[in-house]
Design a protein around this motif. Structure first.
Motif, PDB file in Angstrom:
ATOM      1  N   GLY A  14     -27.432  17.807  20.097  1.00 45.85           N
ATOM      2  CA  GLY A  14     -27.537  18.333  18.700  1.00 45.85           C
ATOM      3  C   GLY A  14     -27.978  17.617  17.873  1.00 45.85           C
ATOM      4  O   GLY A  14     -28.608  17.596  16.792  1.00 45.85           O
ATOM      5  N   ASN A  15     -27.524  16.103  17.881  1.00 49.81           N
ATOM      6  CA  ASN A  15     -27.850  15.471  17.182  1.00 49.81           C
ATOM      7  C   ASN A  15     -29.385  15.050  16.716  1.00 49.81           C
ATOM      8  O   ASN A  15     -30.067  14.919  16.004  1.00 49.81           O
ATOM      9  CB  ASN A  15     -26.955  13.825  16.621  1.00 49.81           C
ATOM     10  N   LEU A  16     -30.220  14.760  18.126  1.00 48.62           N
ATOM     11  CA  LEU A  16     -31.770  14.550  17.793  1.00 48.62           C
ATOM     12  C   LEU A  16     -32.491  15.746  17.549  1.00 48.62           C
ATOM     13  O   LEU A  16     -33.663  15.886  16.385  1.00 48.62           O
ATOM     14  CB  LEU A  16     -32.721  14.543  19.621  1.00 48.62           C
ATOM     15  N   ILE A  17     -31.837  17.257  17.558  1.00 53.28           N
ATOM     16  CA  ILE A  17     -32.600  18.768  17.055  1.00 53.28           C
ATOM     17  C   ILE A  17     -32.478  18.540  15.290  1.00 53.28           C
ATOM     18  O   ILE A  17     -33.656  19.048  14.672  1.00 53.28           O
ATOM     19  CB  ILE A  17     -31.747  19.656  17.492  1.00 53.28           C
ATOM     20  N   LEU A  18     -30.720  18.057  14.820  1.00 53.92           N
ATOM     21  CA  LEU A  18     -30.860  17.936  13.316  1.00 53.92           C
ATOM     22  C   LEU A  18     -31.831  16.806  12.661  1.00 53.92           C
ATOM     23  O   LEU A  18     -31.506  17.006  11.748  1.00 53.92           O
ATOM     24  CB  LEU A  18     -29.224  17.356  13.276  1.00 53.92           C
ATOM     25  N   TYR A  19     -31.222  15.902  13.442  1.00 53.18           N
ATOM     26  CA  TYR A  19     -32.447  14.795  12.667  1.00 53.18           C
ATOM     27  C   TYR A  19     -34.238  14.944  12.714  1.00 53.18           C
ATOM     28  O   TYR A  19     -34.710  14.993  11.948  1.00 53.18           O
ATOM     29  CB  TYR A  19     -32.298  13.525  13.194  1.00 53.18           C
ATOM     30  N   LYS A  20     -34.739  16.688  13.853  1.00 57.04           N
ATOM     31  CA  LYS A  20     -35.664  16.591  13.814  1.00 57.04           C
ATOM     32  C   LYS A  20     -36.181  17.112  12.573  1.00 57.04           C
ATOM     33  O   LYS A  20     -37.358  17.527  11.889  1.00 57.04           O
ATOM     34  CB  LYS A  20     -36.053  17.430  14.977  1.00 57.04           C
ATOM     35  N   ILE A  21     -35.344  18.485  12.576  1.00 58.62           N
ATOM     36  CA  ILE A  21     -35.201  19.296  11.504  1.00 58.62           C
ATOM     37  C   ILE A  21     -35.423  18.403  10.116  1.00 58.62           C
ATOM     38  O   ILE A  21     -36.213  18.783   9.358  1.00 58.62           O
ATOM     39  CB  ILE A  21     -34.221  20.169  11.151  1.00 58.62           C
ATOM     40  N   TRP A  22     -34.362  17.699   9.716  1.00 57.33           N
ATOM     41  CA  TRP A  22     -33.725  16.828   8.190  1.00 57.33           C
ATOM     42  C   TRP A  22     -35.693  15.919   7.630  1.00 57.33           C
ATOM     43  O   TRP A  22     -36.314  16.233   6.948  1.00 57.33           O
ATOM     44  CB  TRP A  22     -33.289  15.368   8.401  1.00 57.33           C
ATOM     45  N   CYS A  23     -36.158  15.605   8.825  1.00 60.44           N
ATOM     46  CA  CYS A  23     -37.283  14.429   9.420  1.00 60.44           C
ATOM     47  C   CYS A  23     -38.430  15.708   8.396  1.00 60.44           C
ATOM     48  O   CYS A  23     -39.495  15.014   7.564  1.00 60.44           O
ATOM     49  CB  CYS A  23     -37.551  13.696  10.293  1.00 60.44           C
ATOM     50  N   ASN A  24     -38.718  16.085   9.163  1.00 63.30           N
ATOM     51  CA  ASN A  24     -40.003  17.244   8.963  1.00 63.30           C
ATOM     52  C   ASN A  24     -39.794  18.277   7.189  1.00 63.30           C
ATOM     53  O   ASN A  24     -40.549  18.192   6.734  1.00 63.30           O
ATOM     54  CB  ASN A  24     -40.129  17.933   9.844  1.00 63.30           C
ATOM     55  N   TYR A  25     -38.218  18.261   6.375  1.00 58.62           N
ATOM     56  CA  TYR A  25     -37.655  18.691   6.000  1.00 58.62           C
ATOM     57  C   TYR A  25     -38.552  18.212   4.789  1.00 58.62           C
ATOM     58  O   TYR A  25     -38.850  18.462   3.854  1.00 58.62           O
ATOM     59  CB  TYR A  25     -36.888  19.035   5.826  1.00 58.62           C
ATOM     60  N   LYS A  26     -37.684  16.992   4.804  1.00 57.43           N
ATOM     61  CA  LYS A  26     -38.447  15.735   3.625  1.00 57.43           C
ATOM     62  C   LYS A  26     -40.086  15.587   3.711  1.00 57.43           C
ATOM     63  O   LYS A  26     -40.245  15.073   2.892  1.00 57.43           O
ATOM     64  CB  LYS A  26     -37.210  14.399   4.302  1.00 57.43           C
ATOM     65  N   LEU A  27     -40.173  15.476   4.793  1.00 60.28           N
ATOM     66  CA  LEU A  27     -41.867  15.573   4.683  1.00 60.28           C
ATOM     67  C   LEU A  27     -42.709  16.490   4.719  1.00 60.28           C
ATOM     68  O   LEU A  27     -44.138  16.707   3.654  1.00 60.28           O
ATOM     69  CB  LEU A  27     -42.223  14.912   5.627  1.00 60.28           C
ATOM     70  N   GLU A  28     -41.901  17.909   4.333  1.00 60.12           N
ATOM     71  CA  GLU A  28     -42.489  19.109   3.340  1.00 60.12           C
ATOM     72  C   GLU A  28     -43.554  19.289   4.596  1.00 60.12           C
ATOM     73  O   GLU A  28     -43.899  20.249   4.808  1.00 60.12           O
ATOM     74  CB  GLU A  28     -42.910  18.648   2.626  1.00 60.12           C
ATOM     75  N   LYS A  29     -43.109  19.596   5.488  1.00 59.62           N
ATOM     76  CA  LYS A  29     -43.211  19.813   6.942  1.00 59.62           C
ATOM     77  C   LYS A  29     -42.725  21.591   7.316  1.00 59.62           C
ATOM     78  O   LYS A  29     -42.279  20.990   8.512  1.00 59.62           O
ATOM     79  CB  LYS A  29     -43.690  19.065   7.803  1.00 59.62           C
ATOM     80  N   TYR A  30     -42.215  21.804   6.518  1.00 62.32           N
ATOM     81  CA  TYR A  30     -41.669  23.199   6.260  1.00 62.32           C
ATOM     82  C   TYR A  30     -41.906  24.037   7.772  1.00 62.32           C
ATOM     83  O   TYR A  30     -41.097  24.535   8.822  1.00 62.32           O
ATOM     84  CB  TYR A  30     -41.769  23.698   5.690  1.00 62.32           C
ATOM     85  N   ASN A  31     -43.427  24.227   7.633  1.00 64.40           N
ATOM     86  CA  ASN A  31     -43.635  25.529   9.100  1.00 64.40           C
ATOM     87  C   ASN A  31     -43.013  24.685  10.538  1.00 64.40           C
ATOM     88  O   ASN A  31     -42.390  25.543  11.362  1.00 64.40           O
ATOM     89  CB  ASN A  31     -44.814  25.768   9.156  1.00 64.40           C
ATOM     90  N   THR A  32     -42.983  23.185  10.504  1.00 61.25           N
ATOM     91  CA  THR A  32     -42.908  22.602  11.923  1.00 61.25           C
ATOM     92  C   THR A  32     -40.981  22.826  11.840  1.00 61.25           C
ATOM     93  O   THR A  32     -40.886  22.861  12.932  1.00 61.25           O
ATOM     94  CB  THR A  32     -43.030  20.854  11.708  1.00 61.25           C
ATOM     95  N   ALA A  33     -40.467  22.623  11.032  1.00 61.28           N
ATOM     96  CA  ALA A  33     -38.966  21.939  10.474  1.00 61.28           C
ATOM     97  C   ALA A  33     -38.566  23.751  10.792  1.00 61.28           C
ATOM     98  O   ALA A  33     -37.577  23.890  12.300  1.00 61.28           O
ATOM     99  CB  ALA A  33     -39.037  22.525   9.287  1.00 61.28           C
TER     100      ALA A  33
END
Length: 407
Positions: free
Chosen positions: A298-317
């Motif tokens: 679960g933490n891994l998935i949340l970390y991946k979403i957050w990183c892509n969100y902060k990098l503005e890679k919204y589609n990947t997130a």
């Protein structure tokens, strides 16, 4: 009561015989049989043979089972100290030999092994069943009581009852009489103090534990101490020290037979530290390696979403959210996952009320559960949302909370 007397009593009860019935079968008066069971008198060989025949048991064979149980628990104590982690093997042995073990006066030692394994595996239902038994029968002021109290404290800690767990663990320390026991208790004390944000005490105990593990050549435990020490550095804002130590741990794992979970944990902790440093590209690189080991964490998935969100890679997130949407129903991760879903979908737009409401829900839940490791991170998310929304009163309120928590 001596050991022989205890065995006579146990087997008489197992055979569902009264003292009077054994009197009839052996010709030994029931009052004298009672003295044998209470250890007031010891039967001679002829009498013992008659008792064995009546109870259909060989007490010499029971001595061998005594030795077998003693060897088993001593081996298990070494397994704990050296972190060999072959716990399922112990459960299989116990299940296979249970019929022989269960009528032995030292069966509580077998139950203690089961209890510790269930606590380690966070199987509270099974652990609690055995705990109610061990409370009554573990010998006081012994190594076995020390072990029992130590893992009882961990069982209570899993319920977030920090002070009760610490009190019990300190009682275990008062019984401990040699370095291996002390090392394990120091290690667990460090975890408990870390959990309730008493970081200086946590660091003190992890250093003590590490020294004793080094002296005992328990290198896997030394590695775990370093991972815990890195957590301390993260909590006190020494991210540079945390990164260096975690990288060293990851390198060391190449030469130790370390389980997959520990490897993945060290990688995720490194990625988390990079997130706190706002180095999201570096975090994603580390998460790729962690994903190979525990892809559904679960933490891994949340970390991946957050990183892509902060990098503005919204589609990947959004793809990560879509692929893992079942996490929204998870008791531990669901609220945070839902918050990230809202954040990704709104992007740079002014935060919607539902997003702010969800951020508050996450913060208050973490505060209620005293999950200090995540508390500040999600409080900062809430403060950022309130600032972007222009809600000055709420913003001031939560800034004050942050200032109070930081003291």
């Amino acid at each position: 009561m001596n050991n022989l007397g205890n065995k006579i009593r146990i087997w008489r009860n197992y055979r569902k015989l009264t003292l009077e019935e054994v009197d009839h079968l052996t010709g030994i008066h029931y009052a004298r049989l009672s003295k044998f069971e209470r250890g007031v008198e010891i039967p001679n060989q002829q009498m013992l043979a008659r008792i064995e025949k009546a109870l259909n048991v060989s007490f010499d064979d029971l001595e061998e089972i005594d030795d077998e149980i003693e060897l088993l628990i001593n081996k298990f104590i070494d397994t704990l100290f050296y972190l060999n982690e072959d716990y399922d093997d112990y459960l299989r042995i116990i299940e296979k030999r249970k019929e022989d073990f269960i009528l032995n006066q030292n069966y509580y030692k077998v139950q203690l092994i089961e209890y510790i394994i269930y606590v380690i595996q966070e199987n509270a239902v099974e652990a609690n069943k055995i705990e109610s038994i061990l409370d009554k029968i573990v010998e006081k002021r012994t190594l076995y009581e020390q072990l029992y109290l130590e893992y009882k404290a961990i069982n209570i800690y899993n319920l977030r009852k920090f002070q009760s767990a610490i009190d019990i663990l300190e009682s275990a320390m008062a019984i401990s009489s040699y370095n291996k026991s002390s090392a394990m208790i120091y290690y667990h004390l460090s975890i408990l103090y870390h959990g309730c944000a008493r970081y200086e005490e946590s660091e003190k105990y992890i250093q003590k534990a590490k020294q004793l593990f080094v002296e005992g050549c328990s290198y896997k435990r030394v590695l775990n101490c370093d991972i815990q020490l890195a957590n301390y550095y993260i909590r006190v804002g020494r991210y540079d020290l945390a990164i260096d130590l975690l990288k060293s741990c990851i390198e060391t794992m190449r030469y130790l037979n370390v389980n997959t979970h520990t490897k993945a944990l060290a990688l995720r902790n490194t990625a988390w530290t990079y997130i706190l440093l706002n180095e999201f590209d570096n975090s994603l690189k580390i998460l790729e390696a962690a994903e190979q080991l525990e892809p559904e964490n679960g933490n891994l998935i949340l970390y991946k979403i957050w990183c892509n969100y902060k990098l503005e890679k919204y589609n990947t997130a959004k793809e990560i959210i879509s692929d893992n949407y079942e996490l929204s129903k998870d008791r531990n991760y669901g609220d945070r996952f839902q918050l990230f879903d809202y954040l990704v979908n709104q992007g740079k737009q002014r935060p919607a009320k539902r997003t702010i409401t969800q951020a508050k829900k996450v913060y208050f839940k973490l505060a209620d559960e005293q999950r200090f490791g995540n508390l500040f991170f999600y409080l900062d998310i809430l403060i950022d949302l309130l600032e972007r929304d222009g809600d000055k009163d709420e913003l001031i309120h939560f800034l004050k909370i942050k200032g109070h928590l930081g003291k």
